[in-house]
Write a protein that holds these residues in place. Structure first.
Motif, short mmCIF file in Angstrom:
data_model
loop_
_atom_site.label_atom_id
_atom_site.label_comp_id
_atom_site.label_asym_id
_atom_site.label_seq_id
_atom_site.Cartn_x
_atom_site.Cartn_y
_atom_site.Cartn_z
N VAL A 82 47.15 31.09 102.96
CA VAL A 82 47.12 29.76 103.59
C VAL A 82 48.22 29.66 104.64
CG1 VAL A 82 47.46 27.29 103.19
CG2 VAL A 82 46.09 28.64 101.59
N ALA A 83 49.41 30.16 104.32
CA ALA A 83 50.51 30.16 105.28
C ALA A 83 50.21 31.04 106.48
CB ALA A 83 51.80 30.63 104.60
N GLY A 84 49.51 32.16 106.23
CA GLY A 84 49.13 33.03 107.35
C GLY A 84 48.23 32.32 108.33
N ALA A 121 52.87 33.39 112.59
CA ALA A 121 52.89 32.42 113.69
C ALA A 121 53.07 33.05 115.07
CB ALA A 121 53.97 31.37 113.44
N PRO A 122 53.97 34.03 115.26
CA PRO A 122 54.13 34.58 116.61
C PRO A 122 52.99 35.49 117.06
CG PRO A 122 56.06 35.01 115.21
CD PRO A 122 54.95 34.61 114.32
N SER A 150 47.53 41.74 112.58
CA SER A 150 48.70 40.87 112.43
C SER A 150 48.57 39.97 111.21
CB SER A 150 48.88 40.02 113.70
OG SER A 150 49.14 40.84 114.82
N MET A 151 47.36 39.44 110.98
CA MET A 151 47.16 38.59 109.82
C MET A 151 47.29 39.39 108.52
SD MET A 151 46.61 35.48 108.83
CE MET A 151 45.89 34.60 110.24
N LEU A 152 46.71 40.58 108.50
CA LEU A 152 46.83 41.44 107.32
C LEU A 152 48.29 41.77 107.04
CD1 LEU A 152 43.87 43.98 107.66
CD2 LEU A 152 44.19 42.24 105.88
#
Length: 319
Positions: A82-84, A121-122, A150-152
């Protein structure tokens, strides 16, 4: 904080006699190149750092533990992804994400969840996605590969800190100000100023240190040295991972550098695009100053190695 102000004052006073000692050496071409790169890194990073500090202050002032508990799943394993995905909604550069993650942790967010946001986030926000699409002329495979890798990375690191929280250094996050009732305007403004001031000086100081090192690397390591290993896939991946760590580019501009590295494979370019926003020498310095050297000594190499592996696998599958 008084010690930090004193250090800044001593550094500024000491710069005057140092400039006199250096004299004509300040006109040297190498120093001019270094100063240009140094100023470019600082100038492009400072606005995002200020934004991050402001957001951190707002989080500390307005976000309560009760509100956090309502938004995030109670299970940290579920809260990490969720934070990702929350990183998509906040277009911040990596410099801004460091104080924002600190503000989240101060308001009761589990450290693993705050670190997930710090990495996501970045790298997955709309500004980065659009700049990547523009740089690679609409290549959806490269845009998708960067987003997925990046999400992984962010989620994997978050889960590692959930599963191994007793075996890795914790994220040290002292709370700023008293808890109070949180509804009084004066109390909120005081908490905002305290949190923003708490984050600004350490982050700005270590940003400058990191930018100085990154500028030196840019001047001392010619691009021809990097190009020499482009034909060997393993060395190419390692070289661009190291290159991304050392040059400390903004995540919203690094795609234009990556696309210019024509001698390298798409997978190696993807490694460059994933490692840089997640961890570079500027971020390493900032995180050491913000969270402590013990934490950074584990977190920095873990992120670099994991980012390189994840990007390599995603690039091999999608590119």
């Amino acid at each position: 904080m008084d010690r930090q102000v004193l250090l800044v004052f001593v550094a500024l006073v000491g710069a005057v006699p140092l400039a006199r000692v250096l004299g004509d050496r300040l006109d040297d071409a190498a120093f001019q190149a270094w100063s240009t790169v140094f100023l470019a890194v600082v100038v492009q990073s400072i606005p995002f750092l200020v934004l991050g500090v402001v957001l951190s202050g707002l989080i500390s002032a307005l976000l309560s533990e009760r509100m956090v508990a309502r938004v995030l799943p109670r299970n940290p394993v579920l809260a990490v992804p969720v934070a990702g995905f929350a990183g998509i909604a906040l277009p911040t550069c990596e410099c801004a994400a460091v104080p924002v993650a600190g503000g989240l942790a101060r308001r009761g967010v589990p450290p693993a969840v705050a670190l997930t946001f710090l990495l996501a986030a970045p790298a997955v926000n709309p500004a980065v996605i659009v700049s990547t699409a523009v740089a690679f002329q609409g290549r959806t495979d490269m845009v998708l590969a960067r987003f997925i890798a990046s999400m992984l990375l962010a989620v994997i690191i978050g889960w590692i800190y959930v599963l191994l929280q007793r075996r890795v250094p914790a994220l040290p996050m002292p709370r700023i100000g008293g808890r109070g009732h949180g509804h009084d305007a004066e109390t909120r403004s005081a908490r905002f100023l305290a949190a923003a001031w708490h984050d600004l000086l350490p982050a700005a100081g270590f940003l400058v240190v990191g930018a100085m090192i990154a500028a030196a690397i840019n001047v001392l390591v010619p691009i021809e040295v990097v190009d020499a290993v482009a034909d060997r896939w393993f060395l190419a991946i390692v070289a661009l991972a190291a290159f991304a760590f050392l040059v400390a580019l903004c995540s919203e501009a690094d795609a234009f550098i990556a696309v210019s590295l024509t001698a390298f494979s798409d997978t190696a370019k993807l490694v460059f695009l994933v490692v840089g926003p997640a961890m570079d020498i500027k971020l390493a310095a900032m995180e050491a100053g913000q969270f402590g050297r013990r934490f950074a000594a584990v977190f920095v190499p873990l992120v670099v190695v994991t980012a390189t592996l994840v990007a390599s696998i995603v690039g091999w599958v999608l590119l």
